[in-house]
Design a protein around this motif. Structure first.
Motif, PDB file in Angstrom:
ATOM      1  N   LYS A   1       1.171   6.996 -12.263  1.00  0.00           N
ATOM      2  CA  LYS A   1       0.065   6.697 -13.056  1.00  0.00           C
ATOM      3  C   LYS A   1      -0.284   7.434 -14.283  1.00  0.00           C
ATOM      4  O   LYS A   1      -0.875   7.017 -15.236  1.00  0.00           O
TER       5      LYS A   1
ATOM      6  N   HIS B   1      -9.814   0.833  -1.901  1.00  0.00           N
ATOM      7  CA  HIS B   1      -8.889   0.067  -0.872  1.00  0.00           C
ATOM      8  C   HIS B   1      -9.453  -0.256   0.434  1.00  0.00           C
ATOM      9  O   HIS B   1     -10.382   0.797   0.899  1.00  0.00           O
TER      10      HIS B   1
ATOM     11  N   ASP C   1       0.815  -1.131   0.091  1.00  0.00           N
ATOM     12  CA  ASP C   1      -0.150  -0.024  -0.083  1.00  0.00           C
ATOM     13  C   ASP C   1       0.844   1.174  -0.081  1.00  0.00           C
ATOM     14  O   ASP C   1       0.412   2.233  -0.641  1.00  0.00           O
TER      15      ASP C   1
ATOM     16  N   TYR D   1     -10.256 -10.762 -10.750  1.00  0.00           N
ATOM     17  CA  TYR D   1      -9.214  -9.450 -10.586  1.00  0.00           C
ATOM     18  C   TYR D   1      -8.925  -9.016 -11.947  1.00  0.00           C
ATOM     19  O   TYR D   1      -8.665  -9.854 -13.021  1.00  0.00           O
TER      20      TYR D   1
ATOM     21  N   GLU E   1      -0.528  -0.501 -10.456  1.00  0.00           N
ATOM     22  CA  GLU E   1      -1.225  -1.573  -9.782  1.00  0.00           C
ATOM     23  C   GLU E   1      -0.631  -3.038  -9.853  1.00  0.00           C
ATOM     24  O   GLU E   1      -0.390  -3.746  -8.839  1.00  0.00           O
ATOM     25  N   ASP E   2       0.040  -3.248 -11.207  1.00  0.00           N
ATOM     26  CA  ASP E   2       0.604  -4.546 -11.367  1.00  0.00           C
ATOM     27  C   ASP E   2       1.725  -4.652 -10.910  1.00  0.00           C
ATOM     28  O   ASP E   2       2.123  -5.686  -9.954  1.00  0.00           O
TER      29      ASP E   2
ATOM     30  N   SER F   1      -6.366  -5.988 -13.526  1.00  0.00           N
ATOM     31  CA  SER F   1      -5.665  -4.914 -13.281  1.00  0.00           C
ATOM     32  C   SER F   1      -5.874  -3.515 -13.895  1.00  0.00           C
ATOM     33  O   SER F   1      -5.460  -2.546 -13.422  1.00  0.00           O
TER      34      SER F   1
ATOM     35  N   SER G   1       2.589  -3.086  -7.855  1.00  0.00           N
ATOM     36  CA  SER G   1       2.217  -3.119  -6.434  1.00  0.00           C
ATOM     37  C   SER G   1       2.125  -4.644  -6.106  1.00  0.00           C
ATOM     38  O   SER G   1       2.399  -5.226  -5.110  1.00  0.00           O
TER      39      SER G   1
ATOM     40  N   TYR H   1       2.394   1.685  -3.285  1.00  0.00           N
ATOM     41  CA  TYR H   1       1.361   2.280  -4.474  1.00  0.00           C
ATOM     42  C   TYR H   1       1.149   3.792  -4.237  1.00  0.00           C
ATOM     43  O   TYR H   1       0.925   4.338  -5.316  1.00  0.00           O
TER      44      TYR H   1
ATOM     45  N   LYS I   1       2.028   6.473  -7.184  1.00  0.00           N
ATOM     46  CA  LYS I   1       0.859   7.119  -7.712  1.00  0.00           C
ATOM     47  C   LYS I   1       1.145   7.929  -8.830  1.00  0.00           C
ATOM     48  O   LYS I   1       0.557   7.974  -9.986  1.00  0.00           O
TER      49      LYS I   1
ATOM     50  N   LYS J   1     -10.474   0.345 -12.020  1.00  0.00           N
ATOM     51  CA  LYS J   1     -10.431   1.089 -10.789  1.00  0.00           C
ATOM     52  C   LYS J   1     -10.898   0.499  -9.478  1.00  0.00           C
ATOM     53  O   LYS J   1     -12.125   0.073  -9.660  1.00  0.00           O
ATOM     54  N   ARG J   2     -10.400   0.553  -8.573  1.00  0.00           N
ATOM     55  CA  ARG J   2     -10.978  -0.327  -7.427  1.00  0.00           C
ATOM     56  C   ARG J   2     -10.468   0.618  -6.154  1.00  0.00           C
ATOM     57  O   ARG J   2      -9.612   1.541  -6.154  1.00  0.00           O
TER      58      ARG J   2
END
Length: 264
Positions: free
Chosen positions: A147, A235, A137, A227, A154-155, A229, A157, A140, A144, A232-233
């Motif tokens: 990005k 946490h 985390d 899952y 994401e991959d 990649s 992390s 990530y 950020k 958008k998700r």
């Protein structure tokens, strides 16, 4: 192999355990970077004492840290010896061809030894007091900004989380395979270098096969859970910056001032 403790998490209730993983990761990276800017033995010893104090604050016994250094001690001593033998200056105590032992070389050798040990210790402090998922985390969060230039953070992390999670498992599995091979009469660490390399073949092949099987199982689990990649998700774990992290940041800033201002 069972002496390697990097990647292992020790549950605890210490002050360092409760720090934000983002701060601990930033602190470890900057702390290691500062070690390469130290110039005098006094500051190396000062940082070494500070490292010992940080280790003591974790609540983990010093023997655990020493146990983590033991597997790498010969590599460290080799690097220190090479630094001593190839550095000249000051009083020369012994000379043999292009190699020499001098007062300046011994000083740099001591500094190199302290730097290696402190890097291992501070990295171990990070992994012993921070869960692998928390390190993911934190990474990530730090990555950020990348990005926006289409870097798949994401991959990255996820890969780091899986790697850190399975380092202890891989070490334990190595120990089990080695004991199984010893029970069948296999001898490790004896004979010529060629024979020792041949003895590793029955050890490496099962580990490689089990790693591939573990990776395949992990891929199946991710696929079953849906899952993706590129989606958008949110946490589940929310990182919170607290007062102790502010004080820790001020302490880190003070260390940077000591290195870049007072050391000059």
């Amino acid at each position: 192999m069972n002496q390697l403790i990097f990647g292992r998490y020790f549950p605890g209730d210490s002050f360092i355990h409760h720090l934000d993983p983002r701060f601990k990761l930033i602190f470890a990276l900057i702390y290691v970077g500062l070690l390469f800017f130290l110039e005098s033995t006094f500051y190396y010893l000062l940082f070494f004492v500070l490292t010992l104090l940080l280790m003591e604050q974790t609540g983990v016994k010093l023997a655990i840290y020493v146990k983590g250094v033991k597997p790498l001690i010969w590599l460290i001593l080799f690097a220190v010896t090479l630094r001593i033998m190839t550095t000249s200056g000051g009083d020369v105590y012994l000379r043999y061809g292009p190699f020499a032992i001098s007062s300046f070389g011994l000083t740099l050798g001591l500094q190199t030894f302290l730097r290696f040990v402190m890097i291992i210790f501070i990295s171990t402090v990070l992994t012993l007091t921070t869960k692998p998922v928390e390190i993911t985390d934190a990474l990530y969060f730090l990555l950020k900004p990348l990005k926006y230039i289409k870097v798949p953070i994401e991959d990255l992390s996820l890969m780091l989380s899986i790697a850190l999670r399975f380092i202890p498992n891989l070490l334990d599995e190595t120990d089990k395979v080695m004991n199984a091979q010893k029970a069948r009469g296999m001898v490790f660490g004896q004979g010529s270098l060629i024979n020792q390399m041949k003895a590793l073949v029955p050890l490496v092949l099962p580990l490689f096969q089990n790693s591939l099987k573990r990776a395949e199982d992990m891929a199946d689990v991710l696929e079953v859970k849906g899952y993706q990649s590129n989606q958008k998700r949110s946490h589940y774990r929310e990182l919170k910056w607290k007062k102790q992290d502010v004080f820790g940041s001020l302490f880190l800033l003070m260390l940077m001032v000591v290195v870049f201002v007072f050391q000059q």
